[in-house]
Write an enzyme that holds these catalytic residues in place. Structure first.
Site, PDB file in Angstrom:
ATOM      1  N   ARG A   9       7.555  -2.617  17.261  1.00  0.00           N
ATOM      2  CA  ARG A   9       7.074  -1.370  16.984  1.00  0.00           C
ATOM      3  C   ARG A   9       5.707  -1.526  16.724  1.00  0.00           C
ATOM      4  NH1 ARG A   9      11.657  -1.159  18.326  1.00  0.00           N
ATOM      5  NH2 ARG A   9      13.115   0.465  17.855  1.00  0.00           N
ATOM      6  N   ASP A 121      -4.928  -3.545 -12.986  1.00  0.00           N
ATOM      7  CA  ASP A 121      -5.016  -2.110 -13.746  1.00  0.00           C
ATOM      8  C   ASP A 121      -5.979  -2.379 -14.992  1.00  0.00           C
ATOM      9  OD1 ASP A 121      -3.585  -3.808 -15.694  1.00  0.00           O
ATOM     10  OD2 ASP A 121      -1.830  -2.307 -15.814  1.00  0.00           O
ATOM     11  N   CYS A 163     -20.910  -4.737  -3.982  1.00  0.00           N
ATOM     12  CA  CYS A 163     -19.633  -5.225  -4.468  1.00  0.00           C
ATOM     13  C   CYS A 163     -19.216  -4.328  -5.447  1.00  0.00           C
ATOM     14  CB  CYS A 163     -19.921  -6.554  -5.061  1.00  0.00           C
ATOM     15  SG  CYS A 163     -20.654  -6.679  -6.552  1.00  0.00           S
ATOM     16  N   CYS A 178      -1.523   3.194 -17.376  1.00  0.00           N
ATOM     17  CA  CYS A 178      -0.397   4.110 -17.220  1.00  0.00           C
ATOM     18  C   CYS A 178       0.441   4.548 -18.338  1.00  0.00           C
ATOM     19  CB  CYS A 178       0.457   3.380 -16.044  1.00  0.00           C
ATOM     20  SG  CYS A 178      -0.389   3.397 -14.493  1.00  0.00           S
TER      21      CYS A 178
END
Length: 242
Positions: A9, A121, A163, A178
């Site tokens: 595909r 994170d 950067c 989170c």
């Protein structure tokens, strides 16, 4: 020999073709951070046939991860994320060779990578990844997500741009996590998908917007783009920029 029927595909895309698929097979991507961003990005890179994935993370799988870190299963709880991720990616695509690194030795892997994904994170890790990429002059795809917001940026000093340190000078402020602010799974998954897409485009030699901060508002389903200016006094890339 690559089984091109697996990738039919995408091989039919003029931008990929048989030669592009062979290029992906011969490519190496380093993914630092195997949480919500990295688990999604690594899955799509493995599915696309990137031949070698270098995986780095210090954590173990926790039950709370399963809400958004779709690479893992309940039976992986307690396993090192690198170990669990490598097993899942190899099961997804036997053409892929996953190699694992820990929090201390991943910088040595940067020189072996064609593209580096920052899926961490926290700012200390992001600064360290950026510095390593600047030294090795490797393209960096940086992603982040919190609450209903996401962002993506591609840095490539080979093109003379800025950067990550130009975008976020060290201020001493801690990044939101989170655990405190919350995150909806598809939000972080969307950014992880975009990181994988940017990596594939870089590997295939396709045009990728660099030196731009792409922000996504998941509530409104809207993207905004902002140009990132290079800091001539940047202590990381100021002397390495073309």
């Amino acid at each position: 020999m690559t089984d091109f029927s697996r990738y039919g595909r995408q091989v039919i895309l003029p931008e990929v073709g048989v030669n592009g698929q062979a290029l992906l097979r011969d490519s190496t991507v380093l993914v630092v951070g195997l949480g919500g961003l990295g688990s999604v990005a690594a899955s799509y890179l493995a599915g696309a046939g990137v031949g070698r994935l270098l995986l780095a993370d210090r954590d173990r799988v926790e039950t709370s991860n399963l809400q958004r870190q779709v690479l893992y299963r309940q039976t992986d709880v307690g396993r090192a994320k690198t170990e669990a991720a490598a097993a899942q990616l190899a099961a997804l695509n036997p053409d892929v060779v996953p190699c694992t690194y820990d929090a201390e030795n991943w910088p040595a892997a940067v020189v072996h990578a064609d593209v580096v994904l920052d899926c961490t994170d926290n700012f200390p890790s992001r600064y360290a990844i950026n510095a390593a990429c600047a030294r090795a002059r490797k393209p960096l795809v940086s992603g982040a997500a919190i609450r209903f917001e996401g962002q993506l940026a591609v840095f490539d000093l080979r093109r003379g741009g800025p950067c990550y340190r130009c975008l976020y000078p060290e201020s001493g402020e801690a990044a939101e996590r989170c655990e405190e602010a919350g995150i909806l799974g598809p939000v972080v998954g969307t950014i992880g998908c975009q990181q994988a897409l940017a990596a594939l485009q870089l590997l295939l030699g396709l045009e990728v917007p660099v030196a731009r901060l792409q922000r996504w508002d998941a509530r409104q389903m809207q993207w905004t783009s902002h140009k990132i200016a290079a800091d001539p006094e940047c202590p990381v890339c100021g002397e390495r920029r073309d």
